[in-house]
Design a protein around this motif. Structure first.
Motif, PDB file in Angstrom:
ATOM      1  N   LEU A  10       6.760  -4.562  -0.810  1.00 18.46           N
ATOM      2  CA  LEU A  10       5.594  -4.866  -1.632  1.00 18.46           C
ATOM      3  C   LEU A  10       5.607  -3.984  -2.876  1.00 18.46           C
ATOM      4  O   LEU A  10       5.820  -2.768  -2.794  1.00 18.46           O
ATOM      5  N   HIS A  11       5.390  -4.614  -4.020  1.00 23.10           N
ATOM      6  CA  HIS A  11       5.306  -3.898  -5.297  1.00 23.10           C
ATOM      7  C   HIS A  11       3.837  -3.885  -5.718  1.00 23.10           C
ATOM      8  O   HIS A  11       3.264  -4.943  -6.004  1.00 23.10           O
ATOM      9  N   LEU A  57       2.445 -10.884   7.868  1.00 20.00           N
ATOM     10  CA  LEU A  57       2.599 -10.421   6.492  1.00 20.00           C
ATOM     11  C   LEU A  57       3.149 -11.529   5.601  1.00 20.00           C
ATOM     12  O   LEU A  57       3.726 -11.254   4.546  1.00 20.00           O
ATOM     13  N   LEU A  58       2.945 -12.761   6.009  1.00 15.56           N
ATOM     14  CA  LEU A  58       3.537 -13.898   5.302  1.00 15.56           C
ATOM     15  C   LEU A  58       3.065 -13.987   3.853  1.00 15.56           C
ATOM     16  O   LEU A  58       3.861 -14.293   2.960  1.00 15.56           O
ATOM     17  N   ASP A  59       1.782 -13.709   3.594  1.00 15.93           N
ATOM     18  CA  ASP A  59       1.271 -13.812   2.226  1.00 15.93           C
ATOM     19  C   ASP A  59       2.011 -12.886   1.281  1.00 15.93           C
ATOM     20  O   ASP A  59       2.292 -13.237   0.127  1.00 15.93           O
ATOM     21  N   TYR A  60       2.358 -11.700   1.750  1.00 18.60           N
ATOM     22  CA  TYR A  60       3.045 -10.732   0.890  1.00 18.60           C
ATOM     23  C   TYR A  60       4.538 -11.046   0.785  1.00 18.60           C
ATOM     24  O   TYR A  60       5.199 -10.566  -0.135  1.00 18.60           O
ATOM     25  N   HIS A  61       5.048 -11.820   1.719  1.00 17.58           N
ATOM     26  CA  HIS A  61       6.430 -12.295   1.606  1.00 17.58           C
ATOM     27  C   HIS A  61       6.556 -13.281   0.448  1.00 17.58           C
ATOM     28  O   HIS A  61       7.541 -13.250  -0.300  1.00 17.58           O
ATOM     29  N   HIS A  62       5.567 -14.132   0.290  1.00 19.87           N
ATOM     30  CA  HIS A  62       5.594 -15.114  -0.804  1.00 19.87           C
ATOM     31  C   HIS A  62       5.133 -14.506  -2.132  1.00 19.87           C
ATOM     32  O   HIS A  62       5.584 -14.950  -3.195  1.00 19.87           O
ATOM     33  N   SER A  63       4.229 -13.527  -2.091  1.00 17.36           N
ATOM     34  CA  SER A  63       3.708 -12.914  -3.322  1.00 17.36           C
ATOM     35  C   SER A  63       3.826 -11.404  -3.193  1.00 17.36           C
ATOM     36  O   SER A  63       2.839 -10.716  -2.857  1.00 17.36           O
ATOM     37  N   PRO A  64       5.002 -10.852  -3.454  1.00 19.92           N
ATOM     38  CA  PRO A  64       5.207  -9.417  -3.220  1.00 19.92           C
ATOM     39  C   PRO A  64       4.690  -8.513  -4.337  1.00 19.92           C
ATOM     40  O   PRO A  64       4.740  -7.295  -4.192  1.00 19.92           O
ATOM     41  N   HIS A  65       4.227  -9.074  -5.441  1.00 20.51           N
ATOM     42  CA  HIS A  65       3.738  -8.267  -6.558  1.00 20.51           C
ATOM     43  C   HIS A  65       2.217  -8.371  -6.623  1.00 20.51           C
ATOM     44  O   HIS A  65       1.665  -9.462  -6.817  1.00 20.51           O
ATOM     45  N   ARG A  66       1.534  -7.232  -6.477  1.00 24.37           N
ATOM     46  CA  ARG A  66       0.078  -7.208  -6.497  1.00 24.37           C
ATOM     47  C   ARG A  66      -0.385  -6.134  -7.485  1.00 24.37           C
ATOM     48  O   ARG A  66       0.169  -5.030  -7.517  1.00 24.37           O
TER      49      ARG A  66
END
Length: 478
Positions: A10-11, A57-66
């Motif tokens: 995660l970034h 943690l699927l949501d962060y797999h698809h959207s790793p930049h927050r």
């Protein structure tokens, strides 16, 4: 399509602080009413919070930049900028936060547990906050600090009381489906279970959770098969259930050898030796399976294991197994130390701690490292000469010039403030050598006299008075 992810990179980027405002109050008949620039708002934090409704943690797999929002800049009229909004990221219970090197930063267990993954930047001060008796109308403001940028790794370790371990197709998924209301995928081929399945079991007055995790094969502790993806989810479980297949079609396998392989992999993985074990001989509804279970049971009991013969398909022996697991879970919960309220530990800095260091590098450059000097540099607008002078005064008061002199620096030497990849480098010119030359009349500073017409007029009038006094002293009467 993947529906379960238990490890992501995660970034995260916290919000930048808003810049301070340099403004002068103006109104009718009062064009220069003093500084009234407001402070910039604080940047938003990125916060990881445990949410029981999140299981992957699927949501962060698809959207790793927050990224969190930035603070708003200050405005005139003493109006401070709005703070940036914190970005709260829900994560499953049992999420471990690591840095890129694998060091554990936080272990998030329990609903509501949170961790600030990235800190928002401070807002810059406006010129109203920078005004003082010596600097009544600052013509500059401080910049907002940038927010933290971090790369972190999230790993999910299932939080359950009981873990079912065993070879692929040993009947773990079938067992959890009849012990609880969980509905895992069940098939007659290896590695049917690719993700952990959780179920809730009620046995008398005890309610506990049971996890069916992917099957184990030789070499799993070294990453073979599903490897570490399996073993990671066993760490938090209080009780391990060895599910052994008594009706396997592979001639080179038997329950005892399967148990030895599983125990060896758990031993190599480490940290699981103290967990209580129960051995389940599954599939006794098959005639050969029942005979094999009766043959190996004495040997397993001789090793100290509690053995249960069950059939998930025929629902044989499930009640006894459920209550035995409830008993072990209750014992584990009773032995667990009570959680105490988090103690706030205050660690004051030493009185003689300057908060910065000065080192001389091989190329002759002097490098200054420290929280305050580096923060002040980030807050300085180098396009404003007055702001640069303010930075020099702050560094001088902190003792940076004195330490540079002790380190052997001379006028014209290169000085860098900050790390190598993001440093401010300048040629150092000491402004204070001994301190005596700074003495003057109270409230005056010779470094600012050229920019103060009133001070110049006072000096001119004083010079005229001194000249008149000398002429009077030289006067000789006839």
């Amino acid at each position: 399509m993947t529906t379960f992810v238990d490890r992501v990179e995660l970034h995260v980027a916290a919000g930048n602080g808003g810049h301070g405002c340099a403004s002068v109050h103006r109104e009718k008949f009062k064009p220069l009413g003093g500084p009234d620039g407001g402070n910039g708002g604080r940047g938003g934090d990125v916060i990881l919070t445990v949410d029981q409704s999140v299981t992957t943690l699927l949501d962060y797999h698809h959207s790793p930049h927050r990224k969190a929002t930035a603070g708003k800049p200050g405005e005139g009229g003493n109006r401070s900028g709005k703070d940036g909004q914190d970005l709260v990221l829900p994560v499953p219970d049992g999420t471990v936060v690591l840095d890129k090197a694998g060091n554990v930063l936080a272990d998030l267990v329990g609903h509501g547990t949170s961790y600030v993954a990235a800190q928002g930047g401070r807002g810059g001060l406006g010129n109203a906050a920078l005004a003082s008796a010596r600097r009544k109308a600052p013509g500059f403001a401080l910049l907002g600090e940038p927010g933290d940028l971090r790369e972190i790794v999230l790993e999910l370790k299932t939080v359950a009381d009981v873990a079912l371990v065993g070879y692929p197709s040993a009947g773990k998924s079938s067992l959890i489906s009849v012990l609880s209301a969980a509905k895992p995928k069940i098939a007659d081929y290896p590695f049917t279970t690719l993700v952990p399945n959780l179920g809730v079991v009620t046995a008398g007055s005890t309610v506990y959770t049971i996890a069916d995790v992917p099957g184990l094969i030789p070499g799993a502790s070294q990453g073979k098969g599903l490897g570490l993806e399996f073993l990671r989810h066993v760490e938090r479980c209080s009780v391990l259930v060895q599910v052994l297949d008594t009706a396997t079609l592979e001639s080179e396998r038997d329950p005892v050898s399967d148990l030895d392989v599983i125990e060896e992999e758990l031993r190599q993985y480490g940290g699981l030796d103290n967990r209580p074990r129960i051995v389940v001989l599954n599939k006794i509804d098959v005639p050969d399976g029942k005979d094999l279970a009766e043959m190996v049971r004495p040997d397993l009991e001789a090793r100290g294991y509690r053995v249960f013969e069950v059939s998930a398909v025929a629902h044989i022996g499930l009640k006894e197994l459920s209550y035995a697991l409830a008993e072990l879970v209750a014992q584990a919960r009773a032995a667990k130390p009570k959680e105490e309220a988090t103690r706030i530990v205050i660690r004051p800095k030493a009185v003689d701690d300057t908060g910065f260091t000065v080192t001389r590098e091989a190329d002759g450059l002097y490098r200054v490292r420290g929280e305050k000097p580096e923060r002040w540099v980030r807050q300085t607008d180098f396009n404003n000469d007055e702001a640069v002078g303010y930075l020099a005064d702050r560094l001088n008061r902190l003792g940076v010039e004195e330490e540079l002199m002790k380190a052997g620096a001379r006028g014209g030497d290169g000085v860098a403030i900050g790390p190598e990849e993001n440093a401010v480098v300048f040629d150092w010119e000491p402004s204070v050598m001994a301190g005596a030359e700074m003495l003057g009349r109270r409230g005056e500073d010779h470094r600012l006299e050229e920019a103060r017409p009133a001070a110049q007029r006072r000096r001119d009038r004083q010079a005229e008075r001194d000249e008149a006094q000398r002429e009077f002293d030289d006067f000789e009467p006839f």
